[in-house]
Scaffold this active site. Structure first.
Site, mmCIF file in Angstrom:
data_model
loop_
_atom_site.group_PDB
_atom_site.id
_atom_site.type_symbol
_atom_site.label_atom_id
_atom_site.label_comp_id
_atom_site.label_asym_id
_atom_site.label_seq_id
_atom_site.Cartn_x
_atom_site.Cartn_y
_atom_site.Cartn_z
ATOM 1 N N HIS A 51 8.554 12.623 -11.345
ATOM 2 C CA HIS A 51 8.306 13.170 -12.674
ATOM 3 C C HIS A 51 8.332 14.680 -12.565
ATOM 4 O O HIS A 51 7.850 15.230 -11.582
ATOM 5 C CB HIS A 51 6.936 12.700 -13.199
ATOM 6 N N ASP B 282 7.319 4.544 -16.616
ATOM 7 C CA ASP B 282 8.456 3.651 -16.868
ATOM 8 C C ASP B 282 8.556 2.530 -15.841
ATOM 9 O O ASP B 282 9.138 1.489 -16.113
ATOM 10 C CB ASP B 282 9.758 4.453 -16.863
HETATM 11 N N1 ACO Z 1 14.496 8.713 -6.186
HETATM 12 C C1 ACO Z 1 14.869 9.359 -5.052
HETATM 13 N N2 ACO Z 1 14.760 10.693 -4.880
HETATM 14 C C2 ACO Z 1 14.251 11.400 -5.898
HETATM 15 C C3 ACO Z 1 13.821 10.799 -7.106
HETATM 16 C C4 ACO Z 1 13.953 9.406 -7.219
HETATM 17 N N3 ACO Z 1 13.560 8.781 -8.339
HETATM 18 N N4 ACO Z 1 13.352 11.730 -7.943
HETATM 19 C C5 ACO Z 1 13.475 12.897 -7.308
HETATM 20 N N5 ACO Z 1 14.015 12.707 -6.057
HETATM 21 C C6 ACO Z 1 14.234 13.729 -5.033
HETATM 22 C C7 ACO Z 1 15.448 14.605 -5.372
HETATM 23 O O1 ACO Z 1 16.623 14.053 -4.815
HETATM 24 C C8 ACO Z 1 15.050 15.908 -4.753
HETATM 25 O O2 ACO Z 1 15.216 15.794 -3.353
HETATM 26 P P1 ACO Z 1 15.660 17.088 -2.478
HETATM 27 O O3 ACO Z 1 14.508 18.031 -2.609
HETATM 28 O O4 ACO Z 1 15.868 16.548 -1.119
HETATM 29 O O5 ACO Z 1 16.910 17.608 -3.129
HETATM 30 C C9 ACO Z 1 13.546 15.996 -5.009
HETATM 31 O O6 ACO Z 1 13.117 14.624 -5.064
HETATM 32 C C10 ACO Z 1 13.181 16.718 -6.291
HETATM 33 O O7 ACO Z 1 13.842 16.045 -7.380
HETATM 34 P P2 ACO Z 1 14.396 16.716 -8.684
HETATM 35 O O8 ACO Z 1 15.552 15.906 -9.191
HETATM 36 O O9 ACO Z 1 14.603 18.182 -8.454
HETATM 37 O O10 ACO Z 1 13.166 16.542 -9.661
HETATM 38 P P3 ACO Z 1 13.183 16.828 -11.202
HETATM 39 O O11 ACO Z 1 11.842 17.328 -11.544
HETATM 40 O O12 ACO Z 1 14.354 17.664 -11.598
HETATM 41 O O13 ACO Z 1 13.427 15.390 -11.831
HETATM 42 C C11 ACO Z 1 13.049 13.212 -12.655
HETATM 43 C C12 ACO Z 1 12.427 14.581 -12.337
HETATM 44 C C13 ACO Z 1 14.272 13.388 -13.566
HETATM 45 C C14 ACO Z 1 12.024 12.369 -13.400
HETATM 46 C C15 ACO Z 1 13.470 12.539 -11.314
HETATM 47 O O14 ACO Z 1 12.345 12.362 -10.496
HETATM 48 C C16 ACO Z 1 14.184 11.209 -11.539
HETATM 49 O O15 ACO Z 1 15.406 11.207 -11.732
HETATM 50 N N6 ACO Z 1 13.431 10.064 -11.517
HETATM 51 C C17 ACO Z 1 14.041 8.785 -11.810
HETATM 52 C C18 ACO Z 1 14.228 8.616 -13.297
HETATM 53 C C19 ACO Z 1 12.914 8.366 -14.015
HETATM 54 O O16 ACO Z 1 12.109 7.517 -13.592
HETATM 55 N N7 ACO Z 1 12.727 9.079 -15.141
HETATM 56 C C20 ACO Z 1 11.539 8.875 -15.981
HETATM 57 C C21 ACO Z 1 10.698 10.120 -16.004
HETATM 58 S S1 ACO Z 1 9.228 9.788 -16.902
HETATM 59 C C22 ACO Z 1 9.665 9.894 -18.494
HETATM 60 O O17 ACO Z 1 10.598 10.527 -18.905
HETATM 61 C C23 ACO Z 1 8.861 9.116 -19.411
#
Ligand code: ACO
Length: 425
Positions: A307, A365
């Site tokens: 998140h 979620d």
């Molecule tokens: N699975 C695996 N790796 C992940 C995940 C995941 N779900 N989420 C983040 N990471 C990793 C990224 O690859 C990144 O790794 P790195 O540092 O080695 O490059 C690190 O964690 C940071 O991730 P970001 O993408 O920079 O985090 P950001 O804050 O931009 O994204 C988000 C947040 C979009 C929610 C992301 O965690 C994601 O895509 N999660 C899955 C989708 C999801 O469940 N969305 C619902 C959010 S809650 C809502 O909207 C109600």
């Protein structure tokens, strides 16, 4: 003395005011930065940007805290109705019994949609995604209630109570209609004797030959789901609502844009994506471990984890998880391969260094998709359910923008990286 921050740039020193929120959140006010120095701030993804001052919701992502209008989500989740929590989010206080009855009556009266709108919804083809139907129909509501969709905030605010009730009541009716239309089923009409959640289930699942009767457990699981989604400050869809509102747009146009933003799989679409991921893992004969490895290698994303704001357990996920086993038991679900995979994914992610070091906890979620699946809500309706729940938050946020005399059109800047001037010939 008021706190300031000092910025040194190009032999220039600038004192920037500091704004402290009511919970001690600190922000450097850069509003004069460009006019004084020629510089702008660069913050792709807006992870460090406060776009507004708001009185609606407080989140501390590090501590896993969520409060609506000061009330902890854990307390609101204990026995409050979605309608009363919506009233709180929209109007700032929990309703008195009289206000609660009046608000419910308004929602009941506004539940049916006009016949012209019914035909509009029926015009969508079978197989259309209900989020597409919902977003278009919410915008179309403005055409049927044009006196409160004048795109003049002063005029629109005179009809705010009515417009808020229309948006809240009709989003649920349109959502259920969209579900039935895209499946070629006859539409149901709202029943005035049912509460908000029961009415939704009736609109969705009653058949001409058989009235749907929600068990108290199912109705209360829907109530909890909606309540937990009611508001979440400046996320992607809410910022979209505020962005559109900042241009002077009406409530229906602004919330319609919010639905479009919510549809994305990185935002509200994640609950649908969670279930699709679990189904794929199951179909591939994987117990979840191969998928975890793929996620760690950057080849897959573990949907329902991580998140932007919560770097701790999402408090909503904790509450849903707590009520999850109870709901499953009441539904007689004891054995489900997708649940087993989900539990394994959660356990693995919570003990694996990749997820721990990145603070990737299950978000709301992850469990809400599973609960809705157990309640037999079709997968393409998951995000629609989220939109119904989020409506009070969007309404409250629209109101903050529309009623703020100092509100300015939202217009970020950019750092241009394209070609420098050149001639065609
Ligand atoms: N699975 C695996 N790796 C992940 C995940 C995941 N779900 N989420 C983040 N990471 C990793 C990224 O690859 C990144 O790794 P790195 O540092 O080695 O490059 C690190 O964690 C940071 O991730 P970001 O993408 O920079 O985090 P950001 O804050 O931009 O994204 C988000 C947040 C979009 C929610 C992301 O965690 C994601 O895509 N999660 C899955 C989708 C999801 O469940 N969305 C619902 C959010 S809650 C809502 O909207 C109600």
């Amino acid at each position: 003395m008021a706190k300031t921050a000092t910025l040194k740039i190009d032999d220039q020193e600038l004192e920037l005011p500091v704004i402290i929120g009511s919970e001690g959140e600190k922000a450097v006010d850069v509003r004069k930065l460009r006019s004084t120095t020629g510089y702008i701030t660069y913050d792709e993804g807006y992870g460090n940007t406060g776009s507004c001052q708001s009185e609606i919701t407080y989140i501390d992502g590090e501590a896993g805290i969520l409060r609506y209008r000061g009330y902890p989500i854990e307390q609101l989740a204990e026995g409050f109705s979605f309608e009363d929590v919506s009233y709180l989010v929209i109007y700032g206080e929990l309703p008195t019994p009289e206000q609660s009855a009046e608000f419910s009556a308004r929602l009941r009266n506004e539940a049916p949609i006009r016949e012209g709108m019914v035909r509009f919804v029926q015009g969508f083809p079978r197989g259309a995604h209900p989020m597409a139907v919902l977003s278009s129909s919410l915008n179309a509501l403005g055409a049927y209630h044009s006196q409160m969709a004048s795109n003049n905030h002063e005029r629109d605010l005179k009809h705010f109570d009515e417009a808020a009730a229309i948006a809240m009541a009709k989003v649920r009716t349109i959502a259920a209609h969209s579900y039935r239309v895209v499946r070629g089923k006859p539409l149901n009409y709202p029943r005035p004797d049912l509460d908000y959640s029961e009415n939704f289930l009736h609109l969705m699942f009653s058949e001409p030959y058989e009235e749907y009767k929600a068990t108290p457990e199912v109705a209360s699981a829907i109530n909890l789901f909606l309540l937990l989604h009611a508001e979440h400050e400046q996320n992607c869809s809410t910022s979209t609502v505020r962005m559109v509102a900042s241009a002077g747009a009406n409530l229906f146009a602004s919330t319609s844009a919010g639905v479009s933003a919510l549809w994305g799989p990185l935002h509200g679409g994640a609950n649908q994506a969670v279930l699709e991921m679990l189904n794929t893992i199951h179909a591939n004969g994987d117990d979840g471990s191969r998928f975890i490895e793929a996620a760690k290698d950057g080849k897959a994303r573990l949907m329902g984890f991580g998140h932007r704001v919560y770097k701790n357990y999402d408090p909503r996920a904790k509450i849903i998880k707590g009520s999850f086993d109870k709901a499953l038991e009441s539904l007689g679900i004891t054995d489900d391969p997708l649940l087993d995979i989900a539990r394994r994914l959660e356990a693995a992610a919570l003990s694996d260094d990749y997820f721990i070091s990145r603070k990737l906890y299950p978000n709301v979620d992850f469990y809400s998709g599973l609960i809705m699946n157990a309640l037999k809500i079709p997968v393409d309706m998951f995000t629609v359910m989220f939109a119904i729940g989020r409506m009070p938050g969007w309404i409250a946020q629209w109101h903050e923008v529309a009623s703020n005399p100092k509100s300015r059109i939202n217009r970020p800047r950019q750092v241009y990286m394209g070609p420098v001037p050149r001639d065609v010939m």
